[in-house]
Write an enzyme that holds these catalytic residues in place. Sequence first.
Site, PDB file in Angstrom:
ATOM      1  CB  SER A 118      32.934  78.569  25.484  1.00 21.85           C
ATOM      2  OG  SER A 118      31.670  78.225  24.928  1.00 21.85           O
ATOM      3  CG  ASP A 119      32.761  72.851  29.146  1.00 19.91           C
ATOM      4  OD1 ASP A 119      31.847  72.295  28.498  1.00 19.91           O
ATOM      5  OD2 ASP A 119      33.375  72.290  30.065  1.00 19.91           O
ATOM      6  CD1 TRP A 120      26.842  72.333  25.010  1.00 22.10           C
ATOM      7  CD2 TRP A 120      29.002  72.627  24.586  1.00 22.10           C
ATOM      8  NE1 TRP A 120      27.087  71.908  23.711  1.00 22.10           N
ATOM      9  CE2 TRP A 120      28.401  72.097  23.418  1.00 22.10           C
ATOM     10  CE3 TRP A 120      30.366  72.919  24.538  1.00 22.10           C
ATOM     11  CZ2 TRP A 120      29.110  71.827  22.245  1.00 22.10           C
ATOM     12  CZ3 TRP A 120      31.080  72.660  23.373  1.00 22.10           C
ATOM     13  CH2 TRP A 120      30.452  72.123  22.247  1.00 22.10           C
ATOM     14  N   GLY A 151      29.938  78.142  29.073  1.00 16.77           N
ATOM     15  CA  GLY A 151      31.087  78.542  29.885  1.00 16.77           C
ATOM     16  C   GLY A 151      31.545  79.965  29.645  1.00 16.77           C
TER      17      GLY A 151
END
Length: 793
Positions: A300-302, A304
């Site tokens: 995941s994006d941080w 996200g």
Amino acid sequence: MDLLKTVYHKFREPWGSREQAVLSTKTAVTLFCAACSLQTGSEVSELPYYGLSPPVYPSPAGNGSTNAGWASAYDHAQNLVSRMTVEEKVNITRGWPGACAGNTGEVPRLGIPSLCFADGPSGLRGQEFVSAFPAGIHVAATFDRHLMYQHGRALGSEFHGRGVNVALGPAAGPLGRVARGGRNWEGLSNDPYLAGAGMGAITRGMQDAGVIATPKHWLLNEQEFRRRWTPTTGDAISANVDDRTLHELYAFPFMDALREGAGAVMCSYQRANHSYACQNSKLMNGILKIELGFEGFVVSDWDGQMSGVASANAGLDLVMPNAGFWGDNLTQAVRNGTLSEERISDMVTRILAPWFYLRQETDYPPPAIYTNTQKHLPVDVRADHAKLIEEVGAAGTVLVKNVNNTLPLKKPKFLCVYGYDATLKASPWQNRDRYSGAYDENFGWNTFNGTLITGGGSGSNSPPYVVSPFQALQERVTKDKGILRWDFHSDNPAEPYVNADACLVFINAYASESFDRTSLTDEFSDRLVLNVASWCANTIVVIHSAGIRTVDAWITHPNITATLFAGLPGQESGHSLTSILYGDINPSGRLPYTVARSESDYGRLLNSSVSADPFPQDSFTEGLLIDYRHFDKHQITPRFEFGFGLSYTSFAYANLSASTTATTKNLLAEFPDPNIPVVQGGHPALWDIVAVARCTVTNTGPVDGAEIAQLYVSVPRAGGEDSESPVRQLRGFVKVGPLAPGQREEAVFELTRRDLSVWDVVAQQWRLRRGVYRVWVGASSRDLRVGGSVVVG
């Protein structure tokens, strides 16, 4: 509105099983269509495709079938995973606090360390004794696959030397759909073919250095405005796109990175067809893991992640930077059967397989990541990368105007230098005269704050020093025993120096993560250029830009004799520039985007969505027609077209030939053989060379130089008409030379099945259309010198 709220909660509810997930998704889509029908008065059957993201379950288990390297990696990973407890498996799938931007859990008893994740695509951010490489958009402007690879290899070696296992880059999302997009500069151009070439070469280079590359952001992350859910604004934007556009435009460049063995992919913040990207089963399970055969892990994006079990079943393998909705909750889900143990085992196997694939389990350096306040011995990983950075910086510099051979400079004795972008020192009214390596502390953090070498946010870098244009010019002028005069602050320099050989005006255009640009120009800079040009008959304008910068306020002024788009060149900025200005290097950079005459020429693709709705939508109704495709389709004349760039010499093109390859099997088959297993990057037949084009390029000018020969293709229309297809699209480029005056060289373009195919939304497969494929080769998307055709069928 009540019905829309029901849809919202249906998508966000914690699904208990795969079957419930499918049912819930179908229910939500049905409700959404009903809501649209009620609000618009239209029938559901009349609604466009946009917004539909079919559920794809279960998440497929990786098997290492792509090649022997992946097979061996999977054998090792599966052996370890089979010996792990559920708690240990869950521990691997989440982030933990640590020195790195992201840190996975560890299993000491099995020798599994915490993996270190770090930004970013243009250098190891926030660290000392590392290099500041050119930004992605600048690397793309080189149109040079060799330099793209060397860039990735050097970048990867620095991450490796500091013990970073997973580097968060390269980037092809955003692709650059929105002209004012805040992160376009991190990506590799507005064209999927050029971006794909960069993604593939950089990924291969990084992983050849031993670091796991993480192509990002998967998928449709095309704006900063409302890209994330917040408690005050509500849901993130939903990027709604049709299936053909999804494949041919936005997923296209990621295919190249996967083909080169990318071990990780980062999913994005925003919603995609109404489902958050990090829980969108169509994007992660359906396209990435099944259709494209992805063997690695999705991170995941941080922060996200927007759901628990739902995101795991949809294909997310690792959450960062902490436990998110997982941790103990995921353990409980496995225990009660909500998440299958097969799925959690696959998640961990996918995380460990790239670790083995790149042999990081043996003698990998421990993380050497420090804060600015930590006392530590220097770990210098820069090697001789400054030379490469200078070379890429020069190769990505684009000359767009050069009247009467103003450039190269001929040992001038008297130069005037103007503009805030010429030097490191900020204007006196700005309290930002420093660089700390922190998140948004960049040179050029906004207009008037010194020379711009990179953009802002997590994609920025940490220069060990910066060679400003003024510094490099001083070195040259000193060597030639000349003089300099300068004014870095005023937009109307008070004293004209009429004896000056030339006046160089330096301006920039900044962009950053977290916000989109409000303009593609600025009044201060335009005034500065015009004021200097009002008295200086030899005014040279240099633009360091994070993307498109319109220039029609002054570009036709008769006293403006030369203009360069100098991009975001990294730490050796001044040296790269002066090598072009003084003719040590003949410019060969090309624009990786279209510069319009007016901002309004970009139409609805100028700004990010500005909807204040709690469920904001942005339907990509333009389909495939972004950037030069938009200008071509609507017959809009740009100021400088995609692929444009001048040289100090001239080139002639001749003798174009194009034909299908004699050895290609089943060329006329509509679809590749479905019985052949998919490998990472897609069906193997997509990468078969099915046609070859050749032409000769001759240096007809007075000096040595390299030419970027570009091939564009027009796909046959379906049934005679196809409003969805571009007029033509880039499908090849070759850097020819450098050639001496009179020297000739053959440019060869190999076209794969994918290059000539369209995505069939009914068959869910790439298809070669029967008919005549028009082929052109030239110096830009509109400077097409020779033409021909290839017949299929």
